[in-house]
Design a protein around this motif. Structure first.
Motif, PDB file in Angstrom:
ATOM      1  N   PRO A 296      14.007 -35.241 -39.812  1.00 23.42           N
ATOM      2  CA  PRO A 296      13.623 -33.961 -39.187  1.00 23.42           C
ATOM      3  C   PRO A 296      12.693 -34.153 -37.997  1.00 23.42           C
ATOM      4  O   PRO A 296      11.861 -35.043 -37.989  1.00 23.42           O
ATOM      5  CB  PRO A 296      12.913 -33.211 -40.325  1.00 23.42           C
ATOM      6  N   ASP A 297      12.872 -33.287 -36.989  1.00 27.36           N
ATOM      7  CA  ASP A 297      12.055 -33.353 -35.785  1.00 27.36           C
ATOM      8  C   ASP A 297      10.895 -32.362 -35.942  1.00 27.36           C
ATOM      9  O   ASP A 297      11.037 -31.169 -35.661  1.00 27.36           O
ATOM     10  CB  ASP A 297      12.916 -33.020 -34.566  1.00 27.36           C
ATOM     11  N   PHE A 298       9.764 -32.870 -36.396  1.00 25.37           N
ATOM     12  CA  PHE A 298       8.610 -31.995 -36.658  1.00 25.37           C
ATOM     13  C   PHE A 298       8.035 -31.414 -35.365  1.00 25.37           C
ATOM     14  O   PHE A 298       7.490 -30.311 -35.370  1.00 25.37           O
ATOM     15  CB  PHE A 298       7.525 -32.781 -37.402  1.00 25.37           C
ATOM     16  N   LEU A 299       8.143 -32.162 -34.265  1.00 31.13           N
ATOM     17  CA  LEU A 299       7.591 -31.662 -32.990  1.00 31.13           C
ATOM     18  C   LEU A 299       8.371 -30.442 -32.507  1.00 31.13           C
ATOM     19  O   LEU A 299       7.783 -29.458 -32.050  1.00 31.13           O
ATOM     20  CB  LEU A 299       7.642 -32.756 -31.917  1.00 31.13           C
ATOM     21  N   LEU A 300       9.697 -30.512 -32.616  1.00 27.69           N
ATOM     22  CA  LEU A 300      10.519 -29.370 -32.193  1.00 27.69           C
ATOM     23  C   LEU A 300      10.280 -28.179 -33.122  1.00 27.69           C
ATOM     24  O   LEU A 300      10.229 -27.034 -32.681  1.00 27.69           O
ATOM     25  CB  LEU A 300      11.997 -29.768 -32.185  1.00 27.69           C
ATOM     26  N   LEU A 301      10.102 -28.467 -34.398  1.00 26.42           N
ATOM     27  CA  LEU A 301       9.797 -27.402 -35.360  1.00 26.42           C
ATOM     28  C   LEU A 301       8.479 -26.710 -34.994  1.00 26.42           C
ATOM     29  O   LEU A 301       8.386 -25.476 -35.003  1.00 26.42           O
ATOM     30  CB  LEU A 301       9.728 -28.011 -36.772  1.00 26.42           C
ATOM     31  N   ALA A 302       7.480 -27.522 -34.642  1.00 27.13           N
ATOM     32  CA  ALA A 302       6.190 -26.947 -34.228  1.00 27.13           C
ATOM     33  C   ALA A 302       6.369 -26.095 -32.983  1.00 27.13           C
ATOM     34  O   ALA A 302       5.791 -25.001 -32.875  1.00 27.13           O
ATOM     35  CB  ALA A 302       5.186 -28.074 -33.965  1.00 27.13           C
ATOM     36  N   LEU A 303       7.189 -26.573 -32.050  1.00 27.11           N
ATOM     37  CA  LEU A 303       7.430 -25.805 -30.814  1.00 27.11           C
ATOM     38  C   LEU A 303       8.064 -24.455 -31.130  1.00 27.11           C
ATOM     39  O   LEU A 303       7.642 -23.419 -30.593  1.00 27.11           O
ATOM     40  CB  LEU A 303       8.337 -26.616 -29.872  1.00 27.11           C
ATOM     41  N   ILE A 304       9.051 -24.446 -32.015  1.00 31.37           N
ATOM     42  CA  ILE A 304       9.741 -23.180 -32.326  1.00 31.37           C
ATOM     43  C   ILE A 304       8.793 -22.222 -33.072  1.00 31.37           C
ATOM     44  O   ILE A 304       8.775 -21.020 -32.798  1.00 31.37           O
ATOM     45  CB  ILE A 304      11.016 -23.440 -33.166  1.00 31.37           C
ATOM     46  N   LEU A 305       7.988 -22.767 -33.992  1.00 23.35           N
ATOM     47  CA  LEU A 305       7.028 -21.908 -34.697  1.00 23.35           C
ATOM     48  C   LEU A 305       6.038 -21.287 -33.707  1.00 23.35           C
ATOM     49  O   LEU A 305       5.653 -20.127 -33.844  1.00 23.35           O
ATOM     50  CB  LEU A 305       6.274 -22.720 -35.757  1.00 23.35           C
ATOM     51  N   TYR A 306       5.634 -22.080 -32.705  1.00 21.18           N
ATOM     52  CA  TYR A 306       4.719 -21.555 -31.689  1.00 21.18           C
ATOM     53  C   TYR A 306       5.443 -20.521 -30.825  1.00 21.18           C
ATOM     54  O   TYR A 306       4.887 -19.450 -30.537  1.00 21.18           O
ATOM     55  CB  TYR A 306       4.195 -22.718 -30.831  1.00 21.18           C
ATOM     56  N   ALA A 307       6.686 -20.840 -30.430  1.00 18.16           N
ATOM     57  CA  ALA A 307       7.434 -19.936 -29.549  1.00 18.16           C
ATOM     58  C   ALA A 307       7.675 -18.578 -30.219  1.00 18.16           C
ATOM     59  O   ALA A 307       7.661 -17.543 -29.554  1.00 18.16           O
ATOM     60  CB  ALA A 307       8.769 -20.576 -29.169  1.00 18.16           C
ATOM     61  N   MET A 308       7.864 -18.604 -31.565  1.00 20.13           N
ATOM     62  CA  MET A 308       8.095 -17.352 -32.301  1.00 20.13           C
ATOM     63  C   MET A 308       6.910 -16.400 -32.219  1.00 20.13           C
ATOM     64  O   MET A 308       7.046 -15.215 -32.478  1.00 20.13           O
ATOM     65  CB  MET A 308       8.376 -17.669 -33.780  1.00 20.13           C
ATOM     66  N   ARG A 309       5.747 -16.946 -31.878  1.00 14.81           N
ATOM     67  CA  ARG A 309       4.531 -16.145 -31.859  1.00 14.81           C
ATOM     68  C   ARG A 309       3.909 -16.059 -30.473  1.00 14.81           C
ATOM     69  O   ARG A 309       2.726 -15.763 -30.338  1.00 14.81           O
ATOM     70  CB  ARG A 309       3.509 -16.755 -32.834  1.00 14.81           C
ATOM     71  N   SER A 310       4.683 -16.388 -29.446  1.00 15.04           N
ATOM     72  CA  SER A 310       4.108 -16.423 -28.098  1.00 15.04           C
ATOM     73  C   SER A 310       5.026 -15.716 -27.111  1.00 15.04           C
ATOM     74  O   SER A 310       6.184 -15.430 -27.404  1.00 15.04           O
ATOM     75  CB  SER A 310       3.918 -17.865 -27.638  1.00 15.04           C
ATOM     76  N   ARG A 311       4.499 -15.517 -25.918  1.00 12.53           N
ATOM     77  CA  ARG A 311       5.317 -14.961 -24.835  1.00 12.53           C
ATOM     78  C   ARG A 311       6.234 -16.061 -24.289  1.00 12.53           C
ATOM     79  O   ARG A 311       5.912 -17.249 -24.389  1.00 12.53           O
ATOM     80  CB  ARG A 311       4.421 -14.421 -23.725  1.00 12.53           C
ATOM     81  N   PRO A 312       7.357 -15.686 -23.708  1.00  8.35           N
ATOM     82  CA  PRO A 312       8.303 -16.704 -23.225  1.00  8.35           C
ATOM     83  C   PRO A 312       7.695 -17.691 -22.228  1.00  8.35           C
ATOM     84  O   PRO A 312       8.034 -18.873 -22.246  1.00  8.35           O
ATOM     85  CB  PRO A 312       9.404 -15.860 -22.568  1.00  8.35           C
ATOM     86  N   GLY A 313       6.787 -17.209 -21.376  1.00 10.53           N
ATOM     87  CA  GLY A 313       6.181 -18.111 -20.388  1.00 10.53           C
ATOM     88  C   GLY A 313       5.361 -19.202 -21.060  1.00 10.53           C
ATOM     89  O   GLY A 313       5.481 -20.395 -20.738  1.00 10.53           O
TER      90      GLY A 313
END
Lengths: 165, 280
Positions: free
Chosen positions: A36-53
């Protein structure tokens, strides 16, 4: 305000934990192309809670870190993660209901899309595109989605989500 | 949120996204810019994380080595009950032939720090750097054969360009030394296996399937005799001025967990070091 700040700091704790797992646990999980790619998972979890920029900038930084460790074609990882982070944040209103299966599906799609964009931007290698896209990427998407499910169940209160099933 | 503020946010998001895409494309077009930035990241932010990964890789290797040794010990104990005299003879012959130290050139053992990126395997991050004596253009080999060459050296780590990298080239010949050519990755869109191409073979020469291809020693980077792969058959060549052969690689960079970085490789052939032992 205090509650929002507390929620944000909990999110950062989960993200930091995922980063540590990426470097400390992932190498012990076997074949690197499907772990599993934990870094990409962290990115998606962050993106789910942030603005697109902000998600695009986070994706760019995560991709740059990846490019620093695998400098086969510098810029390809940054481009792929930027696009995936931006789209995950932009589409969260549509794609992120509080359902564990949908969350896992979107994270799996993100892994596959990242791999596809990065391989196309890097140019063809000796193994071609078919095997990485049809074998390795789906397997890594599956393991990352399963890991995401585990993380979401364990940290659902910290991540402030109500999972249906 | 007011519609005006939302529009401003939306414009800012689009601008940030566009800026990140432009920067990424700029690095793709001008790799020198990206190399400076990524080198800085490796030497600063990533240091503690790569240290953590090195510990994890070392622990995994140690555990698998322990399991292998235990299995070998069990097999040896089992075999010793029936084959003790043959074993003793084998040990004596090995001593006579000097097979204990097969690789006579100086080398540095390094862990491979594999990453989650799909291009992992085209380059490898290695756990040994200039402090351990690694230098740029040192050859990197695995137990089965050639992996690649050191491209970037930092104090604690180095980066190897493997044969899977589109820019990789090495001068090779067939094991008997009759046919010379240049080995390069067989870049393809629809393949199912990572393969190499032996290019630049004179039109008068032909190489039968199954022939072992080894480094020739020409060019001064790779010593002669390192196995590169086995010829599978000929490939179509458009210009008609040379022959091209498809080669199955001897070593897989994506699966390598430990490699040897050869230091000061001598002009002498390393072919004998890679020959398998004849007796069990």
């Amino acid at each position: 305000m205090i509650s929002i700040r507390a929620d944000r700091s909990r999110l950062w704790v989960v993200l930091l934990l995922l980063v540590v797992l990426h470097f400390g646990l992932r190498p012990r999980l076997g074949y690197p192309l499907i772990a599993p790619d934990f870094l990409l998972l962290a990115l998606i979890l962050y993106a789910m809670r942030s603005r697109p920029g902000a998600a695009a900038v986070a994706g760019f930084l995560v991709g740059l870190v990846g490019d620093a460790m695998v400098p086969a074609r510098i810029g390809a990882g940054a481009l792929a993660h930027t696009v995936v982070g931006y789209l995950a944040a932009w589409g969260r209103a549509v794609f992120f209901p509080d359902n564990l299966f949908i969350n896992g599906l979107v994270i799996a799609l993100a892994v596959w899309a990242r791999t596809a964009i990065q391989l196309v931007a890097s140019g063809p290698g000796p193994g071609g595109l078919l095997v990485p896209l049809l074998v390795w990427a789906p397997l890594q998407a599956l393991t990352t989605a399963l890991t995401a499910g585990l993380v979401l169940v364990v940290f659902q209160r910290w991540l402030d989500i109500r999972l249906d099933a | 949120m007011a519609p005006g503020a939302d529009r401003t946010h939306s414009r800012r998001d689009s601008l940030l996204f566009a800026a990140c895409v432009v920067l990424s494309v700029a690095m793709l077009v001008q790799p020198a810019w990206g190399e400076r930035a990524t080198g800085l990241i490796r030497r600063s932010v990533l240091v503690p994380f790569l240290w953590l990964q090195e510990r994890a890789e070392a622990s995994r290797t140690t555990r698998s080595a322990f399991d292998r040794l235990r299995a070998e010990r069990d097999s040896a104990a089992h075999a010793a009950q029936f084959l003790s005299s043959l074993r003793a003879e084998n040990v004596r012959l090995r001593g006579l032939l000097g097979l204990g130290e097969r690789l006579r050139t100086d080398y540095i053992a390094a862990e491979v720090l594999h990453q989650a990126m799909p291009t992992d395997g085209r380059t490898l991050l290695l756990s040994a750097g200039s402090r351990a004596g690694v230098r740029q253009f040192d050859p990197v080999v695995g137990a089965e054969g050639l992996i690649g060459v050191v491209r970037t050296v930092e104090p604690e780590r180095s980066i190897a360009m493997t044969w899977a990298h589109p820019e990789f080239r090495a001068s090779t010949f067939t094991q008997q030394g009759e046919v010379f050519g240049v080995i390069a990755p067989a870049t393809q869109l629809t393949g199912s296996e990572q393969l190499l191409q032996l290019r630049g073979v004179a039109i008068r020469d032909s190489v039968p399937a199954g022939t072992l291809v080894v480094t020739s020693g020409l060019g001064g980077v790779y010593p002669a005799g390192i196995p590169v792969g086995t010829v599978l058959g000929s490939a179509p060549e458009e210009t008609g001025w040379e022959r091209v052969y498809v080669v199955r690689p001897a070593a897989s960079p994506a699966a390598a967990t430990q490699v040897l970085i050869l230091r000061h490789p001598s002009a002498a052939s390393l072919g004998r070091a890679f020959q398998p032992d004849s007796a069990p």
